[in-house]
Write a protein that holds these residues in place. Sequence first.
Motif, PDB file in Angstrom:
ATOM      1  N   ASN A   1       0.833  -1.212   0.000  1.00 45.69           N
ATOM      2  CA  ASN A   1       0.000   0.000   0.000  1.00 45.69           C
ATOM      3  C   ASN A   1       0.867   1.261   0.000  1.00 45.69           C
ATOM      4  O   ASN A   1       0.601   2.204  -0.746  1.00 45.69           O
ATOM      5  CB  ASN A   1      -0.961  -0.008   1.194  1.00 45.69           C
ATOM      6  N   SER A   2       1.920   1.278   0.802  1.00 38.69           N
ATOM      7  CA  SER A   2       2.802   2.451   0.817  1.00 38.69           C
ATOM      8  C   SER A   2       3.722   2.463  -0.396  1.00 38.69           C
ATOM      9  O   SER A   2       4.028   3.535  -0.953  1.00 38.69           O
ATOM     10  CB  SER A   2       3.632   2.481   2.100  1.00 38.69           C
ATOM     11  N   LEU A   3       4.161   1.301  -0.847  1.00 36.55           N
ATOM     12  CA  LEU A   3       5.037   1.239  -2.019  1.00 36.55           C
ATOM     13  C   LEU A   3       4.306   1.665  -3.282  1.00 36.55           C
ATOM     14  O   LEU A   3       4.870   2.361  -4.132  1.00 36.55           O
ATOM     15  CB  LEU A   3       5.599  -0.176  -2.181  1.00 36.55           C
ATOM     16  N   SER A   4       3.040   1.260  -3.415  1.00 30.27           N
ATOM     17  CA  SER A   4       2.265   1.661  -4.595  1.00 30.27           C
ATOM     18  C   SER A   4       2.012   3.170  -4.584  1.00 30.27           C
ATOM     19  O   SER A   4       1.993   3.817  -5.645  1.00 30.27           O
ATOM     20  CB  SER A   4       0.937   0.895  -4.650  1.00 30.27           C
ATOM     21  N   ALA A   5       1.829   3.745  -3.383  1.00 31.27           N
ATOM     22  CA  ALA A   5       1.668   5.199  -3.282  1.00 31.27           C
ATOM     23  C   ALA A   5       2.943   5.909  -3.726  1.00 31.27           C
ATOM     24  O   ALA A   5       2.889   6.968  -4.365  1.00 31.27           O
ATOM     25  CB  ALA A   5       1.313   5.587  -1.849  1.00 31.27           C
ATOM     26  N   SER A   6       4.093   5.316  -3.420  1.00 26.97           N
ATOM     27  CA  SER A   6       5.367   5.900  -3.850  1.00 26.97           C
ATOM     28  C   SER A   6       5.548   5.782  -5.360  1.00 26.97           C
ATOM     29  O   SER A   6       6.090   6.684  -5.998  1.00 26.97           O
ATOM     30  CB  SER A   6       6.533   5.203  -3.133  1.00 26.97           C
ATOM     31  N   VAL A   7       5.088   4.661  -5.926  1.00 32.13           N
ATOM     32  CA  VAL A   7       5.127   4.513  -7.389  1.00 32.13           C
ATOM     33  C   VAL A   7       4.264   5.591  -8.031  1.00 32.13           C
ATOM     34  O   VAL A   7       4.669   6.237  -9.011  1.00 32.13           O
ATOM     35  CB  VAL A   7       4.645   3.113  -7.814  1.00 32.13           C
TER      36      VAL A   7
END
Length: 201
Positions: free
Chosen positions: A113-119
Motif C-alpha cells: 500500500n505504501s510502495l504503490s503510493a510511492s510509485v
Amino acid sequence: MDAAQIEAHTKKLQQALTQSPESALKACEEFELEHCGAADPAAMLPFYRIHLISYLLLDDLVNARWLWERMPDRIKGDPELQAVWKVAQHLWKRELKEVYALLTSTSWTPPLNSLSASVLEGVRSRQMKLIGQSHSAIAVSDCSEMLGLPPQEAVARCAVQGWKEEGGFVRPAPPEEEGSPVVGKKLLQDLTEYVCKLDAR
C-alpha cells in the motif's frame, strides 16, 4: 529453506524497506539468488511482490519485465502480483490513465500500500518534469490528464512549483540553469575588463 532462514530474510527485507528502494531491491535479489526454486511458493511470494514493485519505484521497466519472465509460474496468479505487473505493462505502453486507475483502485496490503503510493508519486513527478521541459503552456485539462488528478488538484500541484494558471492554461516556470548564473556573469565581467586593459596598453 527452513523457517529460521525465512524469518532472517524477512527481517532483512523489512529493514531494507525503511532505507530505500535500492536497499529493498538488493534484499529481494539476494533472496532470489539464494533460494530460487528451493523455497515454498507461499514464502517466496512476499519477496517477489516487493521485488517487482521496487523496479517500478526505480522506473526500471526492463528489469521488471525480465523478473516477470523468470518468476515461477505457480505464484503468478496472486492478485496483487498481477496488479503490479499490469501497472508495469501500462507504464511500458505509456497508458497513464490505466496506470493511475490501477494504483489508486487496487486494495493493496502492507507494505504494497505504501510502495504503490510511492510509485504513483514517482509517476506524477516524472510527468511534472516532462511538462516543465516540453511545454511553455499546457491546457489545464491536458495537465490534469497527465498527472491523473482532478483539474483543481492539478493546478494546485503546479502552483507549488511556482507555475502560473491563466485562462485555462498552466504556464511552467522556466527551468533553472545549471551552475551558478551569478558566477557566470562575474566571470564574463572580469574577462571583459581584462580584455579592455589589454587593449589599453
